[in-house]
Design a protein around this motif. Structure first.
Motif, PDB file in Angstrom:
ATOM      1  N   GLU A 120       0.832  -1.203   0.000  1.00 48.43           N
ATOM      2  CA  GLU A 120       0.000   0.000   0.000  1.00 48.43           C
ATOM      3  C   GLU A 120       0.868   1.255   0.000  1.00 48.43           C
ATOM      4  OE1 GLU A 120      -3.898   1.661   2.478  1.00 48.43           O
ATOM      5  OE2 GLU A 120      -2.368   0.513   3.519  1.00 48.43           O
ATOM      6  N   PHE A 121       0.320   2.347  -0.545  1.00 50.79           N
ATOM      7  CA  PHE A 121       1.025   3.639  -0.565  1.00 50.79           C
ATOM      8  C   PHE A 121       0.242   4.584   0.337  1.00 50.79           C
ATOM      9  CE2 PHE A 121       3.870   6.307  -3.431  1.00 50.79           C
ATOM     10  CZ  PHE A 121       3.870   7.403  -2.563  1.00 50.79           C
ATOM     11  N   VAL A 122       0.835   4.924   1.489  1.00 51.55           N
ATOM     12  CA  VAL A 122       0.163   5.807   2.435  1.00 51.55           C
ATOM     13  C   VAL A 122       0.966   7.093   2.570  1.00 51.55           C
ATOM     14  CG1 VAL A 122      -0.455   6.130   4.866  1.00 51.55           C
ATOM     15  CG2 VAL A 122      -0.997   3.982   3.710  1.00 51.55           C
ATOM     16  N   ALA A 123       0.264   8.232   2.467  1.00 52.68           N
ATOM     17  CA  ALA A 123       0.921   9.519   2.658  1.00 52.68           C
ATOM     18  C   ALA A 123       0.510  10.099   3.997  1.00 52.68           C
ATOM     19  CB  ALA A 123       0.544  10.470   1.536  1.00 52.68           C
ATOM     20  N   ALA A 129       0.391  14.367  -2.121  1.00 52.42           N
ATOM     21  CA  ALA A 129      -0.101  13.245  -1.322  1.00 52.42           C
ATOM     22  C   ALA A 129      -1.256  12.540  -2.028  1.00 52.42           C
ATOM     23  CB  ALA A 129      -0.530  13.736   0.057  1.00 52.42           C
ATOM     24  N   ALA A 167      -0.860   8.680  -3.266  1.00 49.60           N
ATOM     25  CA  ALA A 167      -1.204   7.699  -2.226  1.00 49.60           C
ATOM     26  C   ALA A 167      -2.530   6.983  -2.462  1.00 49.60           C
ATOM     27  CB  ALA A 167      -1.237   8.396  -0.865  1.00 49.60           C
ATOM     28  N   ASP A 168      -2.650   5.809  -1.832  1.00 45.55           N
ATOM     29  CA  ASP A 168      -3.927   5.113  -1.742  1.00 45.55           C
ATOM     30  C   ASP A 168      -4.742   5.708  -0.601  1.00 45.55           C
ATOM     31  OD1 ASP A 168      -3.229   3.164  -3.713  1.00 45.55           O
ATOM     32  OD2 ASP A 168      -1.921   2.261  -2.208  1.00 45.55           O
ATOM     33  N   ARG A 169      -4.014   6.192   0.404  1.00 43.94           N
ATOM     34  CA  ARG A 169      -4.672   6.684   1.612  1.00 43.94           C
ATOM     35  C   ARG A 169      -3.824   7.829   2.156  1.00 43.94           C
ATOM     36  NH1 ARG A 169      -5.098   3.647   6.562  1.00 43.94           N
ATOM     37  NH2 ARG A 169      -3.574   2.252   5.648  1.00 43.94           N
ATOM     38  N   VAL A 170      -4.489   8.874   2.654  1.00 43.79           N
ATOM     39  CA  VAL A 170      -3.776  10.028   3.213  1.00 43.79           C
ATOM     40  C   VAL A 170      -4.116  10.136   4.695  1.00 43.79           C
ATOM     41  CG1 VAL A 170      -3.424  12.526   3.127  1.00 43.79           C
ATOM     42  CG2 VAL A 170      -3.841  11.250   0.998  1.00 43.79           C
TER      43      VAL A 170
END
Lengths: 256, 274
Positions: free
Chosen positions: B39-42, B199, B203-206
């Motif tokens: 996952e890519f989280v910012a 972001a 991202a997938d989620r911030v």
């Protein structure tokens, strides 16, 4: 070729100074006894280089200077690293370092001759006592100015202490150490020669004392000149090494 | 080679400012969230809210005052930390810098040279391999820094304002380059930035963080399709809405300044458990 004109001017100034010295030494009455002349000094150099007296006195001074510088670097770097890494050590040792730094170390000369004899050791120790403080200060400053991001990058990749030292700490200290060495050459030579002036049986300092005792100004001035040349030769040798080690900075003057 | 992906779990983590003994408050307090493998989280938030400190704590670079950080691959899980500065060793060439990471990842010295060259070619810098960082542009240095992080073969990228120092055009280039790497190898990413557009683009989620002490106040699911483009995705439908949701979470409302009401930075402490 970069800076050919200033370099020529530098040599020109030297020629002018020598010519002035020669004129003063030969024209002003009584001046020859006080400052000798370049011609007399040149003849003396040829003479003592031929009969071995030059090497007999140059070699001990060179050994004392290089020995004092090398040992001063080891002690200074070790002390600097210790005090930079350990708050405890820094607090305990700081007053002593400050005290030693403020002390006119040449005053230790007579003590060192009594303690370590009239041989090479007393001069090396005197040189170390002067050199190590500068190295220690530079090492501490160098460690304090290490880029924290570089340390963190290596830590994030789980570098060992040794890998950190080899990859980040020591290379970061190189410019500081080179600066220490350049300053240290003159300081180590001072320590060596003061030691020889106090008590020795050979060396350029001894040669000065001995010459003046027999009212041989040419001999004394010759020894002084040789010291100057020695210091310059060592300095330029360090510059050559520096140019190689700091090539990554892309500094001017690297190409000539 | 380590596992390509690992999840990150942060539980009730508090971090104190270094050297502060009780007097100063904590930099980060009671932060909990989880990042799934791949996952890519910012993490966004105002300057000084402890985002960078939190990231360093996850990397193990600063000690935790409380709480727990778990990487699913165990203690041996490799992280690739990319700083705002390129943090390259100035006395080593581009290749030399990458060799350091390769050696630390267990590569033999003899093989490292060739691998470094291959990685530099992958980031389009084959020609520059024997150049020192001082001889490279900011964008090139950043690509070398990314190649170095890749060389360590991390399961998780921890990015601290990694593209902030670049000019706008270089940023797009380097950002897309990073997205390509992720599309190929799919590492987990935790990306700290104060740039809300960036972001949402990446991202997938911030996660939105508040200031003093840093807490997670809101989680915004981005949910835009992949593959993304560091530039073009900003014009995708739904982008503005997500961006606005992040601004709202930071306490700004339509047509006005900081609202400061409930749901804003000072509001409820929400935990971003996935």
């Amino acid at each position: 070729m970069r800076g050919a004109v200033p370099r020529a001017a530098s040599w020109g100034l030297a020629a002018l100074l020598v010519a002035g010295w020669q004129a003063a030494g030969s024209a002003v009455p009584g001046a020859r006894a006080l400052v000798s002349t370049p011609v007399l000094v040149a003849r003396r150099i040829v003479e003592i280089a031929g009969n071995g007296v030059l090497w007999h006195n140059l070699v001990p001074t060179l050994e004392e200077t290089v020995g004092g510088l090398a040992l001063g670097l080891v002690v200074g770097v070790a002390g600097g690293v210790l005090m930079a890494r350990s708050r405890f050590a820094a607090t305990v040792l700081d007053p002593y370092v400050v005290g030693i730094n403020g002390l006119p170390r040449v005053a230790l000369g007579p003590f060192f001759v009594v303690w370590f004899g009239i041989g090479i050791l007393s001069k090396v120790m005197l040189a170390v006592s002067i050199v190590f403080v500068v190295v220690l200060f530079n090492t501490r400053e160098g460690i304090a100015s290490i880029d924290a991001d570089l340390v963190d990058v290596l830590r994030s990749m789980r570098a060992s202490r040794w890998q950190m030292l080899r990859t980040v700490v020591l290379p970061s200290l190189v410019p500081w150490l080179l600066a220490s060495i350049k300053i240290g050459i003159g300081l180590a030579l001072t320590g060596a020669v003061v030691g020889e002036l106090v008590g020795a049986s050979a060396g350029l300092g001894w040669y000065i004392t001995n010459s003046l005792n027999i009212i041989d100004m040419t001999g004394a001035v010759t020894a002084l000149l040789v010291m100057g040349v020695l210091a310059m030769a060592m300095y330029y040798a360090v510059l050559i090494v520096e140019r190689r080690l700091l090539a990554w900075r892309g500094e001017p003057g690297a190409g000539h | 080679m380590s596992a390509r992906r690992a999840s990150v779990s942060v539980r009730e983590v508090s971090v104190r400012y270094p050297g502060a003994a009780g007097e100063a408050g904590p930099a980060v307090e009671g932060v909990s969230f989880a990042v799934e493998a791949g996952e890519f989280v910012a993490i966004v938030g105002p300057s000084g809210c402890g985002k960078s400190t939190l990231l360093k704590a996850i990397a193990g670079l600063v000690p935790l005052a409380a709480g727990e950080v778990t990487l699913s691959g165990g203690a041996e899980t490799r992280v690739g930390f990319v700083f705002q500065s390129d943090a390259l060793l100035p006395w080593r060439t581009a290749s030399g810098n990458i060799e350091v990471a390769l050696r630390l990842s267990g590569e033999r010295a003899t093989a490292a040279k060739g691998r470094a060259r291959a990685l530099l070619e992958r980031v389009g810098l084959g020609e520059a391999s024997e150049k020192f960082p001082g001889q490279l542009s900011g964008g090139m240095r950043k690509r070398v820094a990314l190649a170095r992080a890749l060389a360590y073969d991390p399961a998780v990228f921890l990015m601290d304002e990694s593209f902030t120092a670049l000019d706008a055009q270089t940023r797009i280039q380097v950002g897309n380059f990073f997205l390509e790497i992720l599309a190929q190898s799919g590492q987990t990413v935790l990306f700290v930035t104060h740039d809300i557009e960036e972001a949402v683009t990446l991202a997938d989620r911030v996660l939105v963080m508040s200031r003093g002490p840093g807490r997670i106040v809101r989680t915004i699911e981005v949910g835009l399709a992949r593959p993304r483009d560091y530039y073009a995705s900003r014009f995708a439908s739904g982008f503005k809405e997500r961006q606005q949701a992040v601004w709202d979470a930071l306490g700004y409302s339509h047509g006005g300044g900081a609202a400061g009401g409930s749901g804003g930075v000072r509001g409820c402490v929400m935990r971003g458990w996935a």
